[in-house]
Design an enzyme around this catalytic site. Sequence first.
Site, PDB file in Angstrom:
ATOM      1  N   HIS A 127      -8.663   0.410  -0.277  1.00 52.68           N
ATOM      2  CA  HIS A 127      -8.498  -0.473  -1.443  1.00 52.68           C
ATOM      3  C   HIS A 127      -9.817  -1.091  -1.900  1.00 52.68           C
ATOM      4  O   HIS A 127      -9.854  -2.238  -2.335  1.00 52.68           O
ATOM      5  CB  HIS A 127      -7.435  -1.549  -1.160  1.00 52.68           C
ATOM      6  N   SER A 138       0.838  -1.201   0.000  1.00 52.69           N
ATOM      7  CA  SER A 138       0.000   0.000   0.000  1.00 52.69           C
ATOM      8  C   SER A 138       0.874   1.253   0.000  1.00 52.69           C
ATOM      9  O   SER A 138       1.620   1.477  -0.945  1.00 52.69           O
ATOM     10  CB  SER A 138      -0.960  -0.043   1.190  1.00 52.69           C
TER      11      SER A 138
END
Length: 389
Positions: free
Chosen positions: A276, A159
């Site tokens: 996400h 991430s």
Amino acid sequence: MNLAVPGCRLTHWLQARALKAAGCKQLSALRCRHTPPGPAPDIGQLLAESSEAPRVREPSRRRPPRDSSLLLFPGQGSQFVGMGKGLQKYHKARQIFAAAQQVLGYDLLSLCVNGPQEELNKTIHCQPAVFVMSLAAVERLQHQNPEAIEKCVGAAGFSVGEFAALVFAGAMDFVEALYAVKVRAEAMQEASESIPSGMLSVVGKAESRFKHACLEAQEHCKSLGLENPVCEMANYLFPNGRVIAGHLQALKYLQQNSRKFHFLRVKLLPVSGAFHTSLMASASQPLQEVLKSISIEKPLISVYSNVNAKKYMNSKHIQQLLVKQLVSPVKWEQTMHAMYEREQGTDFPDTYEVGPGKHLGTILKNCNLKAWRFYKHIDVKIKDETEEE
């Protein structure tokens, strides 16, 4: 840290393109676009040129596995109060912390070392914190074992860790990347505060029906009158290890019906949003704008994208996929397979997790036990102040 061809003396990644006058003007323009006007930081002075730049060999030349290394950069959730303690002993780490304070407008190091944890856990703080601390950990590794840096052939970040991996690989400037992380964190926090949502860690087994469970949870939410409910796969961690994210009602349904879906363990994560997933769509435009405004180059070593577990090919590819990453699952399990897949009997490279926590090491152990045997963690807290003197 910039990696280059043999025979070339490298400038340290702190001495990046934005340190030039044009780069500093660009950062100032970025600040004006996204934040109230204020004096531009004198980043060039902060990150003055150093003669002690590391050397690396040609990254494109194929190396024997035992003569190579890979770096893994952690993401949000790995932060803890106390990280950064003792790292000020490294000159370049001090430069990193000073530059971060100028870009962010607050003392990030003090927040990391002293807390409080509640403030550090906020998305707007923990994303820049993990990014900065991971690159400070690279400085510690450079001090402890410079060969690990010199022989590095690839990197990946989870991430927000992907930004640190790209800075390390020479694709992005530290200052510009930190500003992009700041904008990203603010946009993600704003998106998460607009809708009650979260993330659920799930450990299943071979017969677990992850996608079916998400669809059923969505139908349950519709029966409650929730329009366009979201329940999506957010992270692929390891075989049968997933993180599912979406509306809180959907996640609570999965918790209550975990046996039905053959889940072994479920746990709500201490985060405020469904990262996400499509619920992060509103964060895409601010990140897209800032990425268009900064300089991005092709990485000088292999860097793997969270979106498709493939190597970044060029600067436009990076720009597009970093935005897409916000609303797409992190395919970390697939990335581990891409980085470590090899013929039987072939050795594995050394792996260094640089940054807070050992989460990526634990995942690697679950994905590839043989590769994990060559794993080391570079901590961001020095417990013994006299070490490495």
